[in-house]
Design a protein around this motif. Structure first.
Motif, PDB file in Angstrom:
ATOM      1  N   CYS A  51      -9.774   7.209  10.947  1.00 27.06           N
ATOM      2  CA  CYS A  51      -8.848   6.900   9.746  1.00 27.06           C
ATOM      3  C   CYS A  51      -7.434   7.580   9.789  1.00 27.06           C
ATOM      4  N   ALA A  52      -7.698   8.745  10.116  1.00 30.35           N
ATOM      5  CA  ALA A  52      -6.615   9.670  10.156  1.00 30.35           C
ATOM      6  C   ALA A  52      -5.757   9.056  11.385  1.00 30.35           C
ATOM      7  N   LEU A  53      -5.931   9.042  12.486  1.00 27.67           N
ATOM      8  CA  LEU A  53      -5.521   8.272  13.552  1.00 27.67           C
ATOM      9  C   LEU A  53      -4.472   7.197  13.224  1.00 27.67           C
ATOM     10  N   LEU A  54      -5.279   6.134  12.255  1.00 29.13           N
ATOM     11  CA  LEU A  54      -4.637   5.016  12.174  1.00 29.13           C
ATOM     12  C   LEU A  54      -3.596   5.163  11.094  1.00 29.13           C
ATOM     13  N   ALA A  55      -4.091   6.009   9.996  1.00 29.10           N
ATOM     14  CA  ALA A  55      -2.845   6.519   9.038  1.00 29.10           C
ATOM     15  C   ALA A  55      -1.550   7.167   9.609  1.00 29.10           C
ATOM     16  N   ALA A  56      -1.729   7.989  10.600  1.00 26.62           N
ATOM     17  CA  ALA A  56      -0.753   8.597  11.261  1.00 26.62           C
ATOM     18  C   ALA A  56       0.422   7.383  12.061  1.00 26.62           C
ATOM     19  N   ALA A  57      -0.555   6.258  12.345  1.00 28.80           N
ATOM     20  CA  ALA A  57       0.256   5.121  13.107  1.00 28.80           C
ATOM     21  C   ALA A  57       0.779   4.160  12.126  1.00 28.80           C
ATOM     22  N   GLY A  58       0.629   4.386  10.751  1.00 31.15           N
ATOM     23  CA  GLY A  58       1.052   3.347   9.716  1.00 31.15           C
ATOM     24  C   GLY A  58       0.233   2.476   9.311  1.00 31.15           C
ATOM     25  N   THR A  59      -1.143   2.752   9.612  1.00 36.43           N
ATOM     26  CA  THR A  59      -2.128   1.736   9.216  1.00 36.43           C
ATOM     27  C   THR A  59      -3.222   2.469   8.338  1.00 36.43           C
ATOM     28  N   PRO A  60      -3.245   2.877   7.109  1.00 36.46           N
ATOM     29  CA  PRO A  60      -4.075   3.792   6.537  1.00 36.46           C
ATOM     30  C   PRO A  60      -5.599   2.851   6.325  1.00 36.46           C
ATOM     31  N   CYS A  61      -6.616   3.536   6.241  1.00 41.46           N
ATOM     32  CA  CYS A  61      -7.957   2.788   5.729  1.00 41.46           C
ATOM     33  C   CYS A  61      -7.760   2.551   4.305  1.00 41.46           C
ATOM     34  N   PRO A  62      -8.537   1.558   3.738  1.00 41.67           N
ATOM     35  CA  PRO A  62      -9.495   0.476   4.661  1.00 41.67           C
ATOM     36  C   PRO A  62      -8.351  -0.382   5.145  1.00 41.67           C
ATOM     37  N   VAL A  63      -8.623  -0.710   6.449  1.00 40.55           N
ATOM     38  CA  VAL A  63      -7.966  -1.740   7.262  1.00 40.55           C
ATOM     39  C   VAL A  63      -8.651  -3.077   7.258  1.00 40.55           C
ATOM     40  N   ALA A  64      -8.114  -4.119   6.567  1.00 42.15           N
ATOM     41  CA  ALA A  64      -8.719  -5.346   6.214  1.00 42.15           C
ATOM     42  C   ALA A  64      -9.179  -6.232   7.587  1.00 42.15           C
ATOM     43  N   ALA A  65     -10.279  -6.761   7.332  1.00 44.30           N
ATOM     44  CA  ALA A  65     -10.886  -7.591   8.301  1.00 44.30           C
ATOM     45  C   ALA A  65      -9.802  -8.713   8.654  1.00 44.30           C
ATOM     46  N   GLY A  66      -9.817  -9.022  10.196  1.00 36.92           N
ATOM     47  CA  GLY A  66      -8.802 -10.072  10.444  1.00 36.92           C
ATOM     48  C   GLY A  66      -7.581  -9.568  10.928  1.00 36.92           C
ATOM     49  N   THR A  67      -7.309  -8.230  10.987  1.00 35.39           N
ATOM     50  CA  THR A  67      -6.341  -7.355  11.548  1.00 35.39           C
ATOM     51  C   THR A  67      -6.238  -7.782  13.248  1.00 35.39           C
ATOM     52  N   PRO A  68      -5.213  -8.369  13.973  1.00 34.01           N
ATOM     53  CA  PRO A  68      -5.177  -8.632  15.031  1.00 34.01           C
ATOM     54  C   PRO A  68      -5.284  -7.834  16.356  1.00 34.01           C
ATOM     55  N   ALA A  69      -4.991  -6.557  15.955  1.00 33.53           N
ATOM     56  CA  ALA A  69      -4.953  -5.189  16.966  1.00 33.53           C
ATOM     57  C   ALA A  69      -4.932  -4.025  16.201  1.00 33.53           C
ATOM     58  N   LEU A  70      -5.198  -2.967  16.836  1.00 30.60           N
ATOM     59  CA  LEU A  70      -5.214  -1.436  16.612  1.00 30.60           C
ATOM     60  C   LEU A  70      -4.588  -0.818  17.447  1.00 30.60           C
ATOM     61  N   THR A  71      -3.363   0.027  16.862  1.00 28.37           N
ATOM     62  CA  THR A  71      -2.518   0.965  17.782  1.00 28.37           C
ATOM     63  C   THR A  71      -2.755   2.205  17.070  1.00 28.37           C
TER      64      THR A  71
END
Length: 165
Positions: free
Chosen positions: A91-111
């Motif tokens: 979640c810290a990695l996602l937040a640093a990339a601009g997508t903080p948790c919770p990330v909604a189901a249906g998201t097409p890709a994770l970077t």
């Protein structure tokens, strides 16, 4: 003639820095039907150098919300021996990339970006695995590939090449 060789080397290096590091064949290493993301393409960009960051792109629909405490585990084995391990707060990695948790189901890709520990092997040979366990204790995704490359630093830039056969 030397000048031309230098120009060609600089252009090739610049092109390589913006493209995925070798087209390793990544395979799903999770039990089929048990993940919270169906990965259709897994790409690592930038070079695998100790102390350097590379970007991971996991393309494919997320089927369950990504919640804390999600964990990324990176491991490497060569001849059956563990040669690298690292665990990160996903979640810290996602937040640093601009997508903080919770990330909604249906998201097409994770970077997300990953900083490799100084113990990352510069002579990279073996089976490497990237696995994320979602905060709901299910595997989000697991991808593994056999890698063979050598990392070197040239003028402060990480350059990866295939070792001679």
């Amino acid at each position: 003639m030397k000048f031309l060789a230098v120009i060609i080397t600089v252009i090739a290096t610049a092109a390589a820095l913006d493209s995925p590091v070798f087209p390793f064949v990544w395979k799903d290493c999770a039990t089929p039907g048990t993940t919270d993301q169906t990965v259709t393409n897994f790409t690592l960009k930038q070079s695998f150098c100790p102390g350097k960051i590379h970007t991971v792109i996991a393309t494919g629909p997320v089927t369950s919300d990504i919640v804390a405490p999600s964990k990324l585990a990176i491991s490497g084995k060569f001849l059956g021996r563990v040669i690298y391990t690292d665990n990160k707060d996903f979640c810290a990695l996602l937040a640093a990339a601009g997508t903080p948790c919770p990330v909604a189901a249906g998201t097409p890709a994770l970077t997300f970006d990953v900083l490799l520990k100084p113990s990352w092997p510069t002579d990279l040979r073996g089976q490497f695995t990237y696995q994320v366990t979602n905060g709901n204790n299910r595997v989000l995704f697991c991808q593994a590939a056999t890698m063979e490359s050598v990392s070197t630093v040239w003028n402060g830039t990480c350059v990866v090449s295939r070792p001679p056969k």
